[in-house]
Design a protein around this motif. Structure first.
Motif, PDB file in Angstrom:
ATOM      1  N   GLN A   1       1.375  -9.979 -16.577  1.00 43.22           N
ATOM      2  CA  GLN A   1       0.176  -9.454 -17.228  1.00 43.22           C
ATOM      3  C   GLN A   1      -1.033  -9.390 -16.298  1.00 43.22           C
ATOM      4  O   GLN A   1      -1.733  -8.372 -16.237  1.00 43.22           O
ATOM      5  CB  GLN A   1      -0.148 -10.303 -18.462  1.00 43.22           C
ATOM      6  N   ILE A   2      -1.299 -10.488 -15.595  1.00 41.28           N
ATOM      7  CA  ILE A   2      -2.445 -10.574 -14.692  1.00 41.28           C
ATOM      8  C   ILE A   2      -1.983 -11.199 -13.380  1.00 41.28           C
ATOM      9  O   ILE A   2      -1.187 -12.135 -13.373  1.00 41.28           O
ATOM     10  CB  ILE A   2      -3.578 -11.422 -15.304  1.00 41.28           C
ATOM     11  N   ILE A   3      -2.508 -10.663 -12.273  1.00 41.23           N
ATOM     12  CA  ILE A   3      -2.114 -11.181 -10.956  1.00 41.23           C
ATOM     13  C   ILE A   3      -3.338 -11.391 -10.074  1.00 41.23           C
ATOM     14  O   ILE A   3      -4.412 -10.836 -10.312  1.00 41.23           O
ATOM     15  CB  ILE A   3      -1.134 -10.232 -10.233  1.00 41.23           C
ATOM     16  N   THR A   4      -3.161 -12.205  -9.040  1.00 41.14           N
ATOM     17  CA  THR A   4      -4.088 -12.278  -7.917  1.00 41.14           C
ATOM     18  C   THR A   4      -3.295 -11.973  -6.646  1.00 41.14           C
ATOM     19  O   THR A   4      -2.054 -11.983  -6.660  1.00 41.14           O
ATOM     20  CB  THR A   4      -4.755 -13.654  -7.803  1.00 41.14           C
ATOM     21  N   VAL A   5      -4.020 -11.707  -5.563  1.00 40.56           N
ATOM     22  CA  VAL A   5      -3.349 -11.334  -4.306  1.00 40.56           C
ATOM     23  C   VAL A   5      -3.823 -12.230  -3.169  1.00 40.56           C
ATOM     24  O   VAL A   5      -4.864 -12.893  -3.262  1.00 40.56           O
ATOM     25  CB  VAL A   5      -3.592  -9.849  -3.952  1.00 40.56           C
ATOM     26  N   GLU A   6      -3.049 -12.234  -2.097  1.00 41.43           N
ATOM     27  CA  GLU A   6      -3.390 -13.008  -0.909  1.00 41.43           C
ATOM     28  C   GLU A   6      -2.978 -12.241   0.344  1.00 41.43           C
ATOM     29  O   GLU A   6      -2.145 -11.329   0.277  1.00 41.43           O
ATOM     30  CB  GLU A   6      -2.686 -14.369  -0.933  1.00 41.43           C
TER      31      GLU A   6
ATOM     32  N   VAL B   1       0.811  -1.215   0.000  1.00 42.25           N
ATOM     33  CA  VAL B   1       0.000   0.000   0.000  1.00 42.25           C
ATOM     34  C   VAL B   1       0.846   1.266   0.000  1.00 42.25           C
ATOM     35  O   VAL B   1       0.489   2.265  -0.633  1.00 42.25           O
ATOM     36  CB  VAL B   1      -0.969  -0.022   1.209  1.00 42.25           C
ATOM     37  N   ASN B   2       1.986   1.249   0.674  1.00 46.45           N
ATOM     38  CA  ASN B   2       2.805   2.461   0.759  1.00 46.45           C
ATOM     39  C   ASN B   2       3.799   2.604  -0.393  1.00 46.45           C
ATOM     40  O   ASN B   2       4.595   3.540  -0.404  1.00 46.45           O
ATOM     41  CB  ASN B   2       3.558   2.513   2.094  1.00 46.45           C
ATOM     42  N   TYR B   3       3.751   1.720  -1.376  1.00 40.51           N
ATOM     43  CA  TYR B   3       4.605   1.843  -2.554  1.00 40.51           C
ATOM     44  C   TYR B   3       3.857   2.687  -3.583  1.00 40.51           C
ATOM     45  O   TYR B   3       3.128   2.175  -4.437  1.00 40.51           O
ATOM     46  CB  TYR B   3       4.937   0.470  -3.130  1.00 40.51           C
ATOM     47  N   VAL B   4       4.047   3.982  -3.499  1.00 40.11           N
ATOM     48  CA  VAL B   4       3.268   4.947  -4.263  1.00 40.11           C
ATOM     49  C   VAL B   4       4.192   5.690  -5.226  1.00 40.11           C
ATOM     50  O   VAL B   4       5.288   6.113  -4.857  1.00 40.11           O
ATOM     51  CB  VAL B   4       2.561   5.947  -3.321  1.00 40.11           C
TER      52      VAL B   4
ATOM     53  N   LEU C   1      -7.393  -3.365  -3.010  1.00 38.47           N
ATOM     54  CA  LEU C   1      -6.752  -4.649  -2.736  1.00 38.47           C
ATOM     55  C   LEU C   1      -7.596  -5.497  -1.782  1.00 38.47           C
ATOM     56  O   LEU C   1      -7.627  -6.732  -1.910  1.00 38.47           O
ATOM     57  CB  LEU C   1      -5.358  -4.419  -2.158  1.00 38.47           C
ATOM     58  N   THR C   2      -8.265  -4.866  -0.824  1.00 41.56           N
ATOM     59  CA  THR C   2      -9.152  -5.611   0.071  1.00 41.56           C
ATOM     60  C   THR C   2     -10.297  -6.233  -0.718  1.00 41.56           C
ATOM     61  O   THR C   2     -10.648  -7.399  -0.515  1.00 41.56           O
ATOM     62  CB  THR C   2      -9.687  -4.688   1.171  1.00 41.56           C
ATOM     63  N   ASP C   3     -10.877  -5.470  -1.644  1.00 40.59           N
ATOM     64  CA  ASP C   3     -11.917  -6.013  -2.517  1.00 40.59           C
ATOM     65  C   ASP C   3     -11.359  -7.152  -3.371  1.00 40.59           C
ATOM     66  O   ASP C   3     -12.015  -8.183  -3.562  1.00 40.59           O
ATOM     67  CB  ASP C   3     -12.475  -4.921  -3.435  1.00 40.59           C
ATOM     68  N   ALA C   4     -10.164  -6.933  -3.920  1.00 44.94           N
ATOM     69  CA  ALA C   4      -9.543  -7.951  -4.772  1.00 44.94           C
ATOM     70  C   ALA C   4      -9.311  -9.243  -3.999  1.00 44.94           C
ATOM     71  O   ALA C   4      -9.502 -10.352  -4.535  1.00 44.94           O
ATOM     72  CB  ALA C   4      -8.229  -7.424  -5.334  1.00 44.94           C
TER      73      ALA C   4
END
Length: 285
Positions: free
Chosen positions: A262-267, A222-225, A243-246
């Motif tokens: 190209q496309i990612i998911t998060v955890e 989040v702080n990488y802006v 990101l919370t929604d994702a």
């Protein structure tokens, strides 16, 4: 509905500018820089085929600027909108709508081209409606000193002069379902005024096109802006919400500027929300 990645070209940007206050020793691990401190950047657009409509999201830099201008961005590779559209059986004349997440030159420059004898400019998609929102249009056409170099009048005014410019209905909140285009839009204001992040329902999945909210996989924390953001302290809660929604809704996130992912998911991890998996567009589309 069908989705297609449209690669509009690759370039390079200063890694420090792309990561703001984050030290190079950290960001260089995910986005390695060359000897000039430049990192690889993509202009990955997205094409939606939905019935009789072909909706193109963003258009890259285009090719009408001067050699000196492009010299600042170290173009590389051989991608172009024309070649990428042709790969999927389309041409620029087939596009019915061009949706621009925002009007910085690397997102909308390909919307406008030289006319035949190079005496002026014309829309590159002659049969398309060009979509932005009124707040952002006002912001872009009367730019502040910080963003003036990113809002180029030759990219903007020809859309209006051609009669092809249209505005998405002003939102009542930070999220709306667009009646004009048929997908959801998350409005964010940290990078620039009223940037629009499309949320597309596709085969039971949510495809989120992250634009400059999360330009590369290296920008997930989040702080990488980016240093380019006009309101960095606002970007952080906007990223956190996205990101919370994702995470909760299993988004597949299309990265516009990541030349290698190209496309990612998060955890969720002990360090916060982080990268889970990477996919090619062919894997998902």
């Amino acid at each position: 509905m069908k989705l297609y990645p449209i690669e509009a070209g690759n370039f390079k940007l200063d890694g420090g500018a792309m990561f703001g206050v984050v030290p190079k020793t950290i960001w260089n691990k995910t986005n390695p820089a060359d000897s000039n401190n430049l990192i690889d950047i993509a202009a990955r657009c997205l094409l939606i085929e939905d019935g009789n409509r072909l909706i193109l999201i963003d258009t890259g830099m285009g090719d009408k600027q001067s050699e000196k201008f492009f010299g600042y961005y170290s173009l590389w590779g051989d991608h172009s909108i024309e070649k990428s559209l042709a790969r999927h059986g389309f041409s620029k004349d087939d596009i019915t709508d061009v949706f621009m997440t925002h009007l910085h030159f690397d997102h909308c420059g390909g919307s406008i081209q030289w006319n035949k004898d190079k005496t002026g400019y014309e829309p590159a998609f002659k049969n398309a409606k060009f979509w932005t929102n009124e707040n952002h249009w006002e912001w872009a056409t009367k730019p502040n000193a910080r963003e003036k170099a990113s809002f180029l009048q030759e990219n903007l005014l020809p859309m209006q002069e051609s009669g092809q410019l249209h505005f998405i209905q002003n939102p009542d909140s930070d999220f709306q379902q667009s009646s004009e285009l048929g997908f959801g839009i998350y409005y964010v204001n940290g990078h620039t005024e009223k940037m629009m992040i499309p949320y597309i329902n596709y085969n039971g999945k949510t495809i989120a096109y992250a634009a400059d909210l999360i330009p590369t996989a290296g920008h997930i924390p989040v702080n990488y802006v980016m240093g380019y953001d006009t309101r960095p302290l606002l970007t952080m809660p906007e990223k956190n919400k996205f990101l919370t929604d994702a995470l909760q809704k299993d988004f597949y996130i299309v990265l516009e500027h990541d030349a290698h992912n190209q496309i990612i998911t998060v955890e969720q991890t002990e360090r916060g929300i982080r990268l889970k998996e990477t996919f090619t567009c062919d894997d998902i589309f």
